[in-house]
Design an enzyme around this catalytic site. Structure first.
Site, PDB file in Angstrom:
ATOM      1  N   GLU A  90       0.887  -1.167   0.000  1.00 10.38           N
ATOM      2  CA  GLU A  90       0.000   0.000   0.000  1.00 10.38           C
ATOM      3  C   GLU A  90       0.915   1.205   0.000  1.00 10.38           C
ATOM      4  O   GLU A  90       1.578   1.492   0.993  1.00 10.38           O
ATOM      5  CB  GLU A  90      -0.924  -0.034   1.224  1.00 10.38           C
ATOM      6  CG  GLU A  90      -2.101   0.924   1.095  1.00 10.38           C
ATOM      7  CD  GLU A  90      -1.864   2.228   1.817  1.00 10.38           C
ATOM      8  OE1 GLU A  90      -1.451   3.191   1.130  1.00 10.38           O
ATOM      9  OE2 GLU A  90      -2.087   2.304   3.027  1.00 10.38           O
ATOM     10  N   CYS A 123      -2.112   8.402   2.854  1.00 10.41           N
ATOM     11  CA  CYS A 123      -1.793   7.984   1.484  1.00 10.41           C
ATOM     12  C   CYS A 123      -2.893   8.374   0.505  1.00 10.41           C
ATOM     13  O   CYS A 123      -2.631   8.587  -0.676  1.00 10.41           O
ATOM     14  CB  CYS A 123      -1.568   6.473   1.436  1.00 10.41           C
ATOM     15  SG  CYS A 123      -0.146   5.928   2.399  1.00 10.41           S
TER      16      CYS A 123
END
EC number: 1.2.1.48
Length: 503
Positions: A262, A301
């Site tokens: 990720e 993110c």
């Protein structure tokens, strides 16, 4: 309410002077006996010491994990489910302590750790406790005498590398499905924010069989690399930068093991003209969605760091949006009224300020903010910042990982999608429209693993999360994660007493 600083009378948390690694159910000093100071971004001061471990410590953790896997891999789903529920209960009973500790370690506002980080982490353990009880294998009838059985088996021992932006929550994202699936785990926390998961381990150490969970602290090159390259792990999961993720993937290929990555993002937040049709609750919600770039100081993110606004409403929308961002309170992270706290480290603060300078130099117009702020001692604070420019600028293309938003406009639907997809990333996106037709079309057209529609920054345990393009490989959350931590055993059985007739 203002929580008392740690280690003071009346505080929810009193940190130890020094922490150790958690290996084989014991607190173990690093082999080389070296430690580093752990700095709180709240005030820029050291508040404890953390092991600066090495490859030797990783080997000790892997020894413990492999010893434990003989029993844990064979444990029943009920046993694992009940243990995860106990972990969740123990964390919930200590929610305030964990929230204050996480805030001091990371710099984020305590209002977020109280309402989001820790409750979500708790919920992930409960969710996967339910998932493993509900998981079923499969049976396929080949013919009347031949049956294919499909069993879910744990991978064995897995490695996990945790980021610094959501230390406890990201650990839960990885740890809960891995334990539920029957694996033993070696975790390497981020060196910037190592304390939270150590406190969780202190709370639950009596619940876990020795060696099922192991935590080794230290720097990436000294600990993360030996873990990721070890032939003794059956999977590596990593959350962090795309650059480091590329290295992790290379390491995984050497040992031919699965990897979950990720990575970075530069998420578009697209506002269609009809959001301004009425001055109502929906518009208020939309303006909050615009301001979501500042959540967690932009250290997310999926931070909606690019705002795309339809030209026909740009001026009037931005007038309202800027006023909304001006209402964001930057301040002491332990004050429950604070909305934006400290950046996680001095290094990160300096990087963000360099990116802001780059934006100015390339001609982006600063609409708001653009400076560091002194709030608490020598802590690492930055004002929420809004740039206006075009999508080819660096501030539109490079992940800044701070409270910095770059705004541009689009003429029509097709141009909105073109700009939204003009990035190497594809982790998250937002779409805002009163038209379900427009919102649905945009959500399907944007190249991102998650597209929030008329909402943003919601992270439920049962919604799959992960990236397209250079934002990662695989998914996290959702029951599908059990499959990511298991392998399928096919038992193909013939119940016929007769030979096949080939020989």
């Amino acid at each position: 309410m203002h929580y008392v600083d740690p280690n003071q009378s009346g505080s929810k948390i009193h940190f130890k002077d020094q922490y150790e690694n958690f290996i084989g159910g014991q607190w173990v000093a690093p082999v080389k006996g070296v430690y580093f100071d752990n700095i709180s971004p709240v005030d820029g001061k050291s508040f404890t010491r953390i092991p600066r471990s090495s490859a030797e410590d990783i080997e000790l953790a892997l020894d413990a994990a492999h010893k434990a896997k003989k029993e844990w891999n064979k444990s029943s789903p009920t046993t694992r489910s009940n243990l995860l529920l106990k972990i969740a209960d123990r964390m919930e009973a200590n929610l305030e302590m964990l929230a204050v500790a996480e805030t001091w370690d990371n710099g984020k506002p305590v209002r977020e750790t109280l309402a989001a980080d820790i409750p979500l982490a708790i919920d992930h353990f409960r969710y996967f406790a339910g998932c493993i009880r509900a998981q079923e294998g499969g049976i396929s009838e080949i013919d009347e005498d031949t049956i294919a059985y499909h069993f879910h088996e744990p991978l064995g021992v897995v490695g996990q590398i945790i980021p610094w932006n959501f230390p406890i929550l990201m650990a839960a994202w990885k740890l809960a499905p891995a334990l539920a699936a029957g694996n033993c785990v070696v975790i390497k926390p981020a060196e910037q924010t190592p304390v939270g998961i150590l406190l969780v381990a202190e709370l639950i150490q009596d619940l876990l069989p020795a060696g099922v969970l192991n935590i080794v602290n230290g720097y990436g090159a000294e600990v993360g690399r030996p873990l990721a390259t070890s032939p003794r792990i059956a999977k590596i999961a990593f959350t962090g930068s795309t650059q480091v993720g590329q290295l992790i993937m290379q390491y995984a290929t050497e040992n031919i093991i699965p990897v979950t990555l990720e990575l970075g993002g530069k998420s578009p937040n697209v506002f269609f003209a009809d959001v301004m049709d009425h001055d109502d609750d929906f518009l208020d919600k939309t303006l909050e969605g615009f301001a979501m770039f500042a959540l967690n100081q932009g250290e997310v993110c999926t931070c909606p760091s690019r705002a795309l606004i339809q030209e026909s409403i740009a001026d009037q929308f931005m007038e309202k949006a800027i006023e909304r961002v001006k209402r964001i309170k930057l301040g002491h992270p332990l004050d429950t009224d604070t909305m934006v706290g400290a950046q996680a480290s001095l290094e990160q603060q300096e990087k963000i300020l360099r990116c802001i300078d780059t934006g100015r130099q390339e001609g982006a117009e600063v609409l708001l903010g653009g400076h560091g702020r002194q709030e608490v001692g020598n802590g690492y604070y930055i004002e929420p910042t809004i740039f206006k420019g075009h999508n080819n600028m660096q501030v539109f293309q490079e992940e800044i990982f701070g409270p910095v938003l770059s705004v541009t406009t689009f003429k029509d639907f097709d141009e909105a999608i073109q700009i939204a997809n003009d990035t190497m990333y594809g982790l998250g996106a937002g779409v805002w429209s009163r038209s379900t037709h427009t919102a649905y079309r945009a959500g399907r057209a944007i190249e991102a693993g998650r597209v929030w529609t008329n909402c943003y920054h919601i992270y439920p345990a049962h919604a799959a999360f992960g990236g397209y393009k250079k934002s990662g490989v695989g998914r996290e959350n959702h029951k599908m994660m059990l499959d990511h931590y298991q392998q399928t055993k096919n038992l193909l059985v013939s119940y016929s007493t007769k030979a096949m007739g080939f020989f």
